[in-house]
Every structure is written in C-alpha cells, then in structure tokens.
Design an enzyme around this catalytic site. Structure first.
Site, PDB file in Angstrom:
ATOM      1  N   TYR A 120      11.994  48.854  10.694  1.00  0.00           N
ATOM      2  CA  TYR A 120      11.235  48.224  11.772  1.00  0.00           C
ATOM      3  C   TYR A 120      11.555  46.736  11.877  1.00  0.00           C
ATOM      4  O   TYR A 120      11.686  46.058  10.856  1.00  0.00           O
ATOM      5  CB  TYR A 120       9.717  48.387  11.521  1.00  0.00           C
ATOM      6  CG  TYR A 120       8.912  47.797  12.646  1.00  0.00           C
ATOM      7  CD1 TYR A 120       8.715  48.516  13.820  1.00  0.00           C
ATOM      8  CD2 TYR A 120       8.406  46.501  12.573  1.00  0.00           C
ATOM      9  CE1 TYR A 120       8.019  47.966  14.884  1.00  0.00           C
ATOM     10  CE2 TYR A 120       7.709  45.944  13.633  1.00  0.00           C
ATOM     11  CZ  TYR A 120       7.516  46.682  14.786  1.00  0.00           C
ATOM     12  OH  TYR A 120       6.831  46.132  15.842  1.00  0.00           O
ATOM     13  N   TRP A 122      12.266  43.249  15.029  1.00  0.00           N
ATOM     14  CA  TRP A 122      12.649  42.818  16.380  1.00  0.00           C
ATOM     15  C   TRP A 122      14.111  42.421  16.498  1.00  0.00           C
ATOM     16  O   TRP A 122      14.630  42.319  17.595  1.00  0.00           O
ATOM     17  CB  TRP A 122      11.752  41.671  16.811  1.00  0.00           C
ATOM     18  CG  TRP A 122      10.565  42.147  17.579  1.00  0.00           C
ATOM     19  CD1 TRP A 122       9.620  43.027  17.149  1.00  0.00           C
ATOM     20  CD2 TRP A 122      10.213  41.771  18.912  1.00  0.00           C
ATOM     21  NE1 TRP A 122       8.687  43.215  18.143  1.00  0.00           N
ATOM     22  CE2 TRP A 122       9.017  42.454  19.226  1.00  0.00           C
ATOM     23  CE3 TRP A 122      10.761  40.910  19.859  1.00  0.00           C
ATOM     24  CZ2 TRP A 122       8.379  42.313  20.459  1.00  0.00           C
ATOM     25  CZ3 TRP A 122      10.115  40.764  21.084  1.00  0.00           C
ATOM     26  CH2 TRP A 122       8.947  41.469  21.367  1.00  0.00           C
TER      27      TRP A 122
HETATM   28  N1  LIG Z   1      -1.000  39.731   9.503  1.00  0.00           N
HETATM   29  C1  LIG Z   1      -0.284  40.061  10.552  1.00  0.00           C
HETATM   30  N2  LIG Z   1       0.917  40.663  10.387  1.00  0.00           N
HETATM   31  C2  LIG Z   1       1.650  40.999  11.470  1.00  0.00           C
HETATM   32  C3  LIG Z   1       1.200  40.707  12.777  1.00  0.00           C
HETATM   33  C4  LIG Z   1      -0.061  40.073  12.920  1.00  0.00           C
HETATM   34  O1  LIG Z   1      -0.529  39.801  14.036  1.00  0.00           O
HETATM   35  N3  LIG Z   1      -0.758  39.747  11.800  1.00  0.00           N
HETATM   36  N4  LIG Z   1       1.984  41.047  13.856  1.00  0.00           N
HETATM   37  C5  LIG Z   1       2.839  42.215  13.689  1.00  0.00           C
HETATM   38  C6  LIG Z   1       3.738  42.420  14.821  1.00  0.00           C
HETATM   39  S1  LIG Z   1       3.003  42.580  16.362  1.00  0.00           S
HETATM   40  C7  LIG Z   1       5.081  42.554  14.695  1.00  0.00           C
HETATM   41  S2  LIG Z   1       6.003  43.020  16.058  1.00  0.00           S
HETATM   42  C8  LIG Z   1       5.742  42.373  13.386  1.00  0.00           C
HETATM   43  C9  LIG Z   1       7.111  41.658  13.507  1.00  0.00           C
HETATM   44  O2  LIG Z   1       7.856  41.881  12.367  1.00  0.00           O
HETATM   45  P1  LIG Z   1       9.447  41.796  12.394  1.00  0.00           P
HETATM   46  O3  LIG Z   1       9.977  42.284  13.692  1.00  0.00           O
HETATM   47  O4  LIG Z   1       9.953  42.448  11.158  1.00  0.00           O
HETATM   48  O5  LIG Z   1       9.672  40.221  12.287  1.00  0.00           O
HETATM   49  P2  LIG Z   1      10.959  39.352  12.658  1.00  0.00           P
HETATM   50  O6  LIG Z   1      10.715  38.032  12.016  1.00  0.00           O
HETATM   51  O7  LIG Z   1      11.196  39.372  14.110  1.00  0.00           O
HETATM   52  O8  LIG Z   1      12.104  40.093  11.855  1.00  0.00           O
HETATM   53  C10 LIG Z   1      13.376  40.273  12.374  1.00  0.00           C
HETATM   54  C11 LIG Z   1      14.393  40.022  11.267  1.00  0.00           C
HETATM   55  O9  LIG Z   1      15.676  40.389  11.767  1.00  0.00           O
HETATM   56  C12 LIG Z   1      16.629  39.391  11.399  1.00  0.00           C
HETATM   57  N5  LIG Z   1      17.714  39.462  12.376  1.00  0.00           N
HETATM   58  C13 LIG Z   1      17.835  38.825  13.569  1.00  0.00           C
HETATM   59  N6  LIG Z   1      18.967  39.183  14.182  1.00  0.00           N
HETATM   60  C14 LIG Z   1      19.580  40.082  13.373  1.00  0.00           C
HETATM   61  C15 LIG Z   1      20.790  40.830  13.470  1.00  0.00           C
HETATM   62  O10 LIG Z   1      21.524  40.749  14.433  1.00  0.00           O
HETATM   63  N7  LIG Z   1      21.065  41.682  12.452  1.00  0.00           N
HETATM   64  C16 LIG Z   1      20.278  41.809  11.345  1.00  0.00           C
HETATM   65  N8  LIG Z   1      20.640  42.663  10.409  1.00  0.00           N
HETATM   66  N9  LIG Z   1      19.136  41.089  11.233  1.00  0.00           N
HETATM   67  C17 LIG Z   1      18.796  40.259  12.233  1.00  0.00           C
HETATM   68  C18 LIG Z   1      15.846  38.113  11.415  1.00  0.00           C
HETATM   69  O11 LIG Z   1      16.499  37.142  10.625  1.00  0.00           O
HETATM   70  C19 LIG Z   1      14.493  38.563  10.866  1.00  0.00           C
HETATM   71  O12 LIG Z   1      14.436  38.457   9.473  1.00  0.00           O
HETATM   72  O13 LIG Z   1       4.891  41.631  12.507  1.00  0.00           O
HETATM   73  C20 LIG Z   1       3.606  42.246  12.370  1.00  0.00           C
HETATM   74  N10 LIG Z   1       2.863  41.623  11.292  1.00  0.00           N
HETATM   75  N1  LIG Z   2       5.342  32.719  20.323  1.00  0.00           N
HETATM   76  C1  LIG Z   2       5.250  34.013  19.987  1.00  0.00           C
HETATM   77  N2  LIG Z   2       4.944  34.927  20.926  1.00  0.00           N
HETATM   78  C2  LIG Z   2       4.828  36.230  20.594  1.00  0.00           C
HETATM   79  C3  LIG Z   2       5.092  36.691  19.283  1.00  0.00           C
HETATM   80  C4  LIG Z   2       5.422  35.702  18.300  1.00  0.00           C
HETATM   81  O1  LIG Z   2       5.648  36.023  17.119  1.00  0.00           O
HETATM   82  N3  LIG Z   2       5.502  34.391  18.687  1.00  0.00           N
HETATM   83  N4  LIG Z   2       5.033  38.029  18.998  1.00  0.00           N
HETATM   84  C5  LIG Z   2       5.132  38.964  20.122  1.00  0.00           C
HETATM   85  C6  LIG Z   2       4.709  40.304  19.734  1.00  0.00           C
HETATM   86  S1  LIG Z   2       5.808  41.288  18.865  1.00  0.00           S
HETATM   87  C7  LIG Z   2       3.532  40.832  20.100  1.00  0.00           C
HETATM   88  S2  LIG Z   2       3.146  42.437  19.654  1.00  0.00           S
HETATM   89  C8  LIG Z   2       2.549  40.065  20.872  1.00  0.00           C
HETATM   90  C9  LIG Z   2       1.217  40.175  20.162  1.00  0.00           C
HETATM   91  O2  LIG Z   2       0.182  39.876  20.968  1.00  0.00           O
HETATM   92  P1  LIG Z   2      -1.241  39.732  20.274  1.00  0.00           P
HETATM   93  O3  LIG Z   2      -1.341  40.675  19.151  1.00  0.00           O
HETATM   94  O4  LIG Z   2      -2.280  39.874  21.303  1.00  0.00           O
HETATM   95  O5  LIG Z   2      -1.132  38.233  19.762  1.00  0.00           O
HETATM   96  P2  LIG Z   2      -1.972  37.393  18.697  1.00  0.00           P
HETATM   97  O6  LIG Z   2      -1.523  35.988  18.865  1.00  0.00           O
HETATM   98  O7  LIG Z   2      -1.828  37.983  17.354  1.00  0.00           O
HETATM   99  O8  LIG Z   2      -3.464  37.556  19.151  1.00  0.00           O
HETATM  100  C10 LIG Z   2      -3.918  37.011  20.381  1.00  0.00           C
HETATM  101  C11 LIG Z   2      -5.262  36.364  20.169  1.00  0.00           C
HETATM  102  O9  LIG Z   2      -6.263  37.334  19.934  1.00  0.00           O
HETATM  103  C12 LIG Z   2      -7.355  36.653  19.341  1.00  0.00           C
HETATM  104  N5  LIG Z   2      -8.087  37.590  18.508  1.00  0.00           N
HETATM  105  C13 LIG Z   2      -7.800  37.966  17.247  1.00  0.00           C
HETATM  106  N6  LIG Z   2      -8.706  38.874  16.821  1.00  0.00           N
HETATM  107  C14 LIG Z   2      -9.558  39.073  17.846  1.00  0.00           C
HETATM  108  C15 LIG Z   2     -10.710  39.892  18.034  1.00  0.00           C
HETATM  109  O10 LIG Z   2     -11.123  40.670  17.170  1.00  0.00           O
HETATM  110  N7  LIG Z   2     -11.339  39.823  19.236  1.00  0.00           N
HETATM  111  C16 LIG Z   2     -10.924  39.003  20.221  1.00  0.00           C
HETATM  112  N8  LIG Z   2     -11.586  39.026  21.367  1.00  0.00           N
HETATM  113  N9  LIG Z   2      -9.849  38.203  20.065  1.00  0.00           N
HETATM  114  C17 LIG Z   2      -9.180  38.254  18.911  1.00  0.00           C
HETATM  115  C18 LIG Z   2      -6.786  35.533  18.523  1.00  0.00           C
HETATM  116  O11 LIG Z   2      -7.491  34.333  18.808  1.00  0.00           O
HETATM  117  C19 LIG Z   2      -5.338  35.505  18.937  1.00  0.00           C
HETATM  118  O12 LIG Z   2      -4.864  34.203  19.215  1.00  0.00           O
HETATM  119  O13 LIG Z   2       2.902  38.692  20.952  1.00  0.00           O
HETATM  120  C20 LIG Z   2       4.274  38.498  21.288  1.00  0.00           C
HETATM  121  N10 LIG Z   2       4.492  37.096  21.572  1.00  0.00           N
HETATM  122 MO   LIG Z   3       4.630  43.011  17.945  1.00  0.00          MO
END
Ligand SMILES: Nc1nc2c(c(=O)[nH]1)N[C@H]1C(S)=C(S)[C@@H](COP(=O)(O)OP(=O)(O)OC[C@H]3O[C@@H](n4cnc5c(=O)[nH]c(N)nc54)[C@H](O)[C@@H]3O)O[C@H]1N2
Ligand SMILES: Nc1nc2c(c(=O)[nH]1)N[C@H]1C(S)=C(S)[C@@H](COP(=O)(O)OP(=O)(O)OC[C@H]3O[C@@H](n4cnc5c(=O)[nH]c(N)nc54)[C@H](O)[C@@H]3O)O[C@H]1N2
Ligand SMILES: [Mo]
Length: 779
Positions: A120, A122
């Site tokens: 998993y 991005w």
């Molecule tokens: N506590 C908490 N944890 C969360 C979240 C949260 O809200 N709270 N959010 C979650 C969500 S929504 C998501 S989507 C995940 C994201 O989790 P990930 O998608 O695992 O996070 P990234 O940092 O985007 O990891 C991508 C990795 O790919 C590497 N990479 C980039 N380009 C390439 C390439 O071309 N080849 C290879 N082999 N590697 C490459 C980058 O260096 C990086 O280490 O995290 C989740 N974790």
């Molecule tokens: N710059 C930037 N943008 C991103 C990403 C990133 O890593 N960096 N990740 C991308 C990805 S993979 C995803 S999936 C999306 C994720 O999108 P989200 O998961 O929606 O993003 P978050 O910033 O984790 O959360 C949005 C807001 O929800 C509020 N929140 C948290 N818990 C609660 C709750 O229980 N109730 C309410 N009402 N509000 C709450 C927090 O204040 C938080 O700032 O964002 C995407 N966009």
């Molecule tokens: Mo995500």
C-alpha cells in the site's frame, strides 16, 4: 542537518514539464539549483511542489543496493534486529541474485500465499512507473500471485459501508455533486470535518487546476453558507467565510442524530422522500425517538456528548429547513473507531432533508478532502499499467497488516465473512511507507520482526527502508519519463526527465525486469517493451479513444513535444443519485432494496455489535481518561503529502528545532506550563514522541493536533527499548484497531494522550541521515 550537494553543480537547462500528486509544474536547472514553477493555468498552485527543489541530491537518498547485516550473516528468518541493524552495500548483480533466490525459496517452500505484496502507498504520480502496479505485475507474473490488501487507509470504512447503503465509493464521492453545482445552487454546505484546502489540493495521478478556493469564494459571494463542524477552525480557508462549530472529535454521529431529531420533532423532515426513496426509516426512527432504549437522541442528549450547545443544534436544524443543503463528511471522520457510523448517518441526515439527488444538494461523501472529488470525469481513459492476474485469493483489509503478521492462521471478521490470516514469510514493498501510514509503530516493528524477509524499493531511507532486509535504490519521479493523469483532471502531462538518477538508483520497472530474468519470467513481465515503449503503448489507448470520438488525437511524439494534452470531459449530470431521483424504478440504486438504506437488513444479519443494522451512536473505547486527558488529532500534513519528501525544502522549513509542530489551545498549554515554541512530549500507554508546541485558538480546548508524516526517528533508552520518536510521528501513539467488524478500516485519526514540557536534552534528529554502509561486498 547536512544538506550539502553530493555532485558537481549542474549546467543550466531548459524548462521541462512534470507532475506530482500535488500539482503540475515545470522544472529547470538554474545556476546549479532546481527551479520549480507551477503550471501557468493553475489558479491556486500548491506550495508542496517546492519540496522538490532540494530532493534530488539529498543525503538521505538511497544510493546503492543494501542488505541488512543480520540477514546477510544469518540468512532469512524472524529477527528482532530489524530496525536497529547495520547495512552492507552490495552490487546490483549480487542484490538481485540474493533476492531472486529468496523469492524462489519462499515460493517453492510455501507458495505465493506466503508472500505479502499489498504494498500500500501513494508512490508517485506517473501512471506507468506507479510502483504499486509495478510490484503487483511483477509478483503476478513471477510467482503467480501474492496476498493482497483491499481498500485504503483513506477510506477503509466508507469503501465497505457505502455500497450497502447508497452505491460504490466512486459513485458517492467522485461522480456526484461538483464544485460547479455548489457555486450555482447550494444554500448551505454542512461540512463535517471541514474542507481544508491543504487536503483538496492533492489528487493521485496529478492535479492541474486547483479550483476549490475560488469555488468557495464564488459560492460564499452568492450567499452560500459554509458550516465547519470540526475541532479545528483551520479546516476551511477564510475565502469560504465559514462558521466554525467546534465539536468534540469522534462525536459527529450524536450531533447528526440530534439534527434529525429536531427535524422530526418539528415535522420538517421530508416524509415523502423517506417513504418513496428510502428503506428502513421506521426501524431507525424507533432508535432516534428512544422507543427501544428510552433515550431520545435529542439536542440535550447530543450536547452532553459533542459539546455543541442544545440551542445551537436547534438553530442549525432551523437553518437547514427548506434550503438546498449539501452534507459532506471528510475521510477523517471514518478513519476512527466506528468510522462506518458518521458515513451512514450523514446519508440519513441528507435523506431526512429530502436533498439527495438535487443539483448542489444531498450528500457528497468526502467532497473537499481530495482534488479528485467534485469534478467532472474525463470522457476518455488515461494510461495505467495492467497488473495481470493474481492467483491467490487470500487478502486482508489493508490496515490489518500487523494483526496478520502477529496472528497467522487466526480468524478475522470482514463484511459478513470470517477468514483466517494467511501465514506470510516475505513482504515486498515498493511505493509505500508503512512506518508512515500504520498505527502503533512499536507493534508494527514487532510484526515485521516475524518475517523471513522484508524487501523495500525506496528513493530515501524511510523508517520502512531501515526495517528492511534488502533495500533497493529506485529513481524518483524527476529522474524518469512518465505520463501523468487522473480520471477527473483534464490534463494529461508528458512528464519529462529533469535529472539523471542519483547514485546507482534504477527504475522500479528495470529492477523488476532484471529480477524476472532471473526467475525466467522476463517476457511475461515486460512483454518485450522498454519503459519508453510502454509509454507509447499506454498513450495509444487515450489516442484511439479520442479518435473514436472524432476529436483531435495527436500522436505520442506530438504529445511529448507539446508536454500536455487537454482531454474532453463528461457532462456534470449528478451521477447515480440524480438518475435515481428522476426515475426510482427505472434507475434504482445498486443496494439490496434499490433505495437508500436508512436501515440495512443485510448488515443487521451480520450480527456485529460494533456495526448494527442502522446508524447509531457507539461511544469509542479510546476516549480521553484522567491519565491521558486530551484528544490527539493525527491528521494530514499541510507541508507535504504524507511522508513524501519530508526532507524537502518546504516541509523542512516549517519544522522548529528540526521537530514537527503540534498545536494546542493556550488554556491547555497554560495548565501544563507550556509556552509557544517549547519542545513537548506527547505520550500514552503505547508510546511517546517529541514535537514543538504552537499555541493557537484555532483549535478547541481539550484537543491537540499533530499531523502525520514526520519520519519516524526512534530514540532508545538505556535498556535498548524505544523510548520515543524524537521527530514527531504521531503513529507511535495511535491505536491499531479496525473501525469495526464490518470494514476493519484504519482508525488512526484519533487517540488520547497527555502532553508535558520536555526539559531534557534534545536528542539529535537522525531521520534524514542515511545509515552508513558498514562494509561493501561485491558479488
Ligand atoms: N495516524 C494517521 N495515520 C494515517 C493517516 C491519518 O490520517 N492518521 N492517513 C492515512 C492515509 S489517508 C494514507 S493515504 C496513508 C498514506 O501512506 P503512504 O501512501 O504509505 O505514504 P507516502 O508517504 O505517500 O508513501 C509513499 C512512499 O513511496 C515512496 N516513493 C515515491 N515514489 C516512488 C517510486 O517511484 N518508487 C518507489 N519504490 N517508491 C516511491 C516515497 O518515498 C514514500 O516513502 O497514511 C495513512 N496513515
Ligand atoms: N497536504 C496534504 N493533503 C492531503 C494529504 C496529505 O498528506 N497532505 N493526504 C491526502 C489523502 S491520501 C487523503 S485520504 C485526504 C484525507 O482527507 P482527511 O482524512 O479528511 O484529512 P485530515 O486532514 O486527516 O482530516 C481533515 C480534518 O478533519 C478534522 N477531524 C478529525 N477528526 C474529526 C472528527 O472526529 N470530527 C470532525 N468533525 N472533524 C474531525 C480534523 O480537524 C482534520 O483537520 O487528504 C489528502 N490531501
Ligand atoms: Mo489517504
């Protein structure tokens, strides 16, 4: 921190187009530095593109193939030294020979069911070099398959609950209400979790025009009211002129129930809509009115749970009456215990208002959390690499990785089924960072210690790479050619190469091709194409589709030369909800009843106490206690995408004393003797981390916010145990538990912590230093 450039200054170059998940840009070398400029057509460029400027030559890049010393000396097998062992540099030939032999050993001894290839993550925006597709294709062709993961960390709960109640995630999030409709029609946007611009500026595959800010400004200027229900006022830009209603994290369902209760109590609910377009209102209403449990889910009841005064809830219900209302729920709300419930309850609220399927009204799940949503869909396909056929049926819900590794053979529940965890011996990761995305990092370390072998392709020494046995250096996106594109962005981008590969880095594709050679499956993997030939091959699908529509369809060389191609898009037709409203019997929803499932006999039939047959308020287990009295919101970072390029110039410039910044209310800070800029220690029963404290009234009291994405930097105590993360990775604190037996999604957004001032000597930050190669072995 040593940022020094490791190679001679580069000559000036022409500007070339490229793309990232956070924006389309062009780059050129000027006086030895990389200059990155946003696409000229982007009205609101994302500053995250500046993370590229110092990335290519950063010392934390992986420069050569490396093998963990313990694995090299003792061979494959469970090993608690992962994460603390040294590395030995080997030649590419030797690394690939070792890895091919190990893949063959595991396959011969245990079959592909012992290989976890979910991988998993991005990765990068280019569609051909998309690392997850590459690794899946490799494992399918070379081993016949692998244990996969389903759903995402983004939307683990909603991906499972939405098809039960409305339709697929894509239909409810991606092909539904658009920003155009909000600008034109919506009176009230009731946004649970807000619509933070930091989030909606990102889309996998790339985003060429950031329209969210301007759309909010125009809607607000027409009189649309945005309501931000969130612990943070910063979850809306000022352009939206949003009203902030702070609510206790994790309690939105109680607030939504009370809003519906108010509607019903005043007869403001749309009884005709509920009868004609929905199933199960009666069962739900029994619960709402407290006919079973004696507790009406009214405003006074909810106020005690969510902290929004009863009078404010009543006022909000009155505001919604008779208006074109759009209810949105950020992904964050369902990345929590019982995350299925707010997703479901918001649909019930929109149904009670009779708004589903109206232009600019109803329920647009996750609108505002990613740039994918609220846009028109392209009318032709964009490139993607075929992944082949996976012969292994076993899978896990993606966030159950540690459970799987720690409990092989034990059963788990998922969406009405009970299955055993497979016994995995080898995990292969390319393009993801589990030490970023997963919860309870100490538990994750124990989980990875059970493997025979852990393989990682990385551009940099992430904590995941530092826990691997074989680390293969791969090119980063700027070092190769690709095609950028996403299903709801009209721009197809010719991603030109900006720089030659750092050190010995190779493309994931070439690594897999040479591994396939050793396993006798090169032809199946490459189909005889070089990566350049693949780009032409994949582009052809788009060109043919354009031609079939009688549109201008430039050949690949013209596309490459021009640098981009604007694709036609579909009508803004409101998707399945609009069609269903217009013709409920002719265009039923893809649910068991063909209608909106206010209650679900199917889910009720699963008999899960943690996900009953209608949406309900279920108090969380992981709530603040006297020992850990604050909610921690571990949300998406504003300064980077996840952990990607955390060492980049923009992300690094926002740290203080090299630490990630956490935000807390001045009241909570004062009670703990914490001043702005102090280093603090956040801790609970699972772990601890350091961060720099910022005091702000943009956060509600009782809540502390620390974004994800700071690279895990474990600091050991005298006994060799991990005492804390010195950099500020909140996942050392979060709990590793599924949302419920239904979806088993990630619940990492919220946990409970205590915070104290950290007066000890600050440990040095080592997350951005590459481990030294202890010896060099050539083979
Ligand atoms: N506590 C908490 N944890 C969360 C979240 C949260 O809200 N709270 N959010 C979650 C969500 S929504 C998501 S989507 C995940 C994201 O989790 P990930 O998608 O695992 O996070 P990234 O940092 O985007 O990891 C991508 C990795 O790919 C590497 N990479 C980039 N380009 C390439 C390439 O071309 N080849 C290879 N082999 N590697 C490459 C980058 O260096 C990086 O280490 O995290 C989740 N974790
Ligand atoms: N710059 C930037 N943008 C991103 C990403 C990133 O890593 N960096 N990740 C991308 C990805 S993979 C995803 S999936 C999306 C994720 O999108 P989200 O998961 O929606 O993003 P978050 O910033 O984790 O959360 C949005 C807001 O929800 C509020 N929140 C948290 N818990 C609660 C709750 O229980 N109730 C309410 N009402 N509000 C709450 C927090 O204040 C938080 O700032 O964002 C995407 N966009
Ligand atoms: Mo995500």
């Amino acid at each position: 921190m040593n940022d020094s450039v490791s190679r001679p200054p580069r000559p000036d170059t022409d500007r070339k187009p490229h793309s990232a998940h956070w924006g389309v840009f062009s780059a050129a070398w000027k006086k030895g530095a990389l200059e990155v400029l946003p696409h000229p057509g982007d009205p609101d460029p994302n500053p995250l593109i500046q993370n590229f400027t110092n990335a290519l030559d950063h010392p934390v890049r992986v420069k050569a193939p490396m093998v963990r010393r313990g694995w090299l000396e003792r061979g494959p097998g469970p090993d608690a030294a992962r994460g603390r062992d040294g590395y030995v540099q080997v030649s590419w030939e030797h690394a690939l020979d070792l890895l091919a032999a190990e893949l063959k050993r595991v396959k011969d001894l245990h079959g592909p069911l012992a290989v976890f290839g979910g991988s998993y993550g991005w990765s990068s925006a280019g569609r051909f070099h998309h690392a997850q597709s590459q690794v899946h294709r490799f494992l399918n062709t070379a081993l016949g398959g692998y244990v996969r993961s389903v759903n995402s960390y983004s939307a683990g709960a909603s991906a499972v609950i939405l098809p039960h109640i409305l339709g697929s995630m894509d239909d409810v999030a991606r092909r539904n209400v658009t920003w155009e409709q909000i600008v034109g029609h919506t009176d009230v946007v009731l946004a649970f979790g807000g619509m933070a611009l930091k989030n909606s500026r990102v889309a996998s595959g790339g985003i060429s025009r950031h329209i969210e800010r301007e759309s909010m400004r125009q809607a607000a200027a027409r009189g649309c009211r945005f309501i931000n229900i969130s612990p943070l006022s910063s979850d809306f830009p000022t352009d939206a002129q949003a009203e902030w209603i702070p609510a206790v994290p994790g309690t939105d369902v109680a607030l939504m129930l009370a809003l519906v209760h108010e509607l019903v109590a005043h007869g403001w609910h749309d009884e005709v809509f509920l009868a004609q377009f929905c199933e199960g209102w009666e069962d739900f209403q029994h619960y709402l009115l407290g006919r079973q449990d004696g507790q009406a889910k009214n405003a006074a009841w909810a106020a005690a749970i969510c902290g929004v005064p009863a009078a404010k809830i009543a006022e909000l219900a009155r505001l919604l009456r008779g208006k074109r209302v759009l209810v949105t729920v950020a992904h964050s709300l369902q990345r929590a215990e019982h995350g299925e419930q707010p997703v479901w309850m918001a649909a019930v609220l929109a149904a009670a208002l009779g708004q589903l399927g109206l232009p600019g009204g109803g329920y647009a799940y996750a609108l505002g959390t990613l740039a994918h949503y609220g846009k028109r869909s392209n009318a032709v396909p964009v490139a993607s690499l075929p992944q082949g056929v996976n012969g292994v049926k076993a899978f896990i819900p993606v966030a159950r990785i540690s459970d799987m590794l720690l409990h092989p053979g034990e059963p788990f529940d998922y969406n009405g089924k009970r299955m055993p965890y497979p016994h995995v011996r080898l995990a292969y990761w390319a393009g993801g960072n589990p030490f970023h995305h997963h919860q309870d990092l100490k538990r994750l370390t124990r989980a990875f210690a059970t493997l025979d072998t852990f393989v990682v392709h990385e551009i940099g020494w992430t904590a995941t790479a530092r826990h691997a046995d074989i680390v293969l250096p791969c090119t980063m996106t700027l070092e190769r050619e690709d095609i950028g594109g996403a299903p709801t962005d009209p721009l197809l981008v010719a991603m030109h190469r900006i720089a030659a590969p750092n050190g010995q880095a190779r493309d994931d594709y070439d690594i897999f091709a040479d591994l396939s050679e050793r396993l006798g499956t090169r032809q199946a993997f490459t189909e005889g194409r070089t990566s350049g030939q693949w780009l032409r091959h994949l582009y052809e699908k788009t060109r043919v589709a354009l031609q079939e529509k009688g549109l201008d369809a430039p050949d690949f060389d013209q596309f490459w030369e021009k640098g981009e191609l604007t694709l036609p898009q579909q009508d803004d037709d409101g998707g399945i909800l609009r069609a269903f409203r217009a013709d409920p019997s002719g265009q039923p929803l893809p649910t068991p009843s063909g209608k909106v499932q206010i209650s679900s006999p199917v889910i009720a039939g699963f008999g899960y106490v943690d996900c009953p047959g209608h949406p309900a308020w279920l108090p969380p287990e992981d709530a603040p206690t006297p020992a850990f009295p604050l909610f921690l919101v571990a949300n998406q970072p504003a300064t980077r995408l996840h952990s990607q390029l955390d060492f980049g110039a923009h992300s690094a410039s926002r740290k203080r004393q090299d630490r990630e910044v956490c935000t807390l209310h001045p009241q909570d800070a004062a009670a703990r003797g914490i001043a702005d800029g102090d280093i603090v220690r956040l801790f609970n029963a699972r772990g601890a981390c350091l961060a720099s404290a910022a005091l702000s009234t943009t956060i509600m009291p009782g809540v502390v916010q620390l974004p994800t994405g700071a690279w895990y930097d474990p600091v050991e105590d005298a006994s060799g145990q991990v005492a804390l993360c010195g950099h500020g990775n909140p996942n050392i604190l979060t709990r590793d538990a599924g949302t419920s037996s239904l979806a088993q999604g990630c619940s990492g957004q919220l946990t409970s912590v205590q915070v104290e001032r950290f007066d000890d000597a600050l440990p040095p930050m080592r997350a951005f230093e590459a481990p030294a190669a202890e010896t060099v072995v050539s083979g």
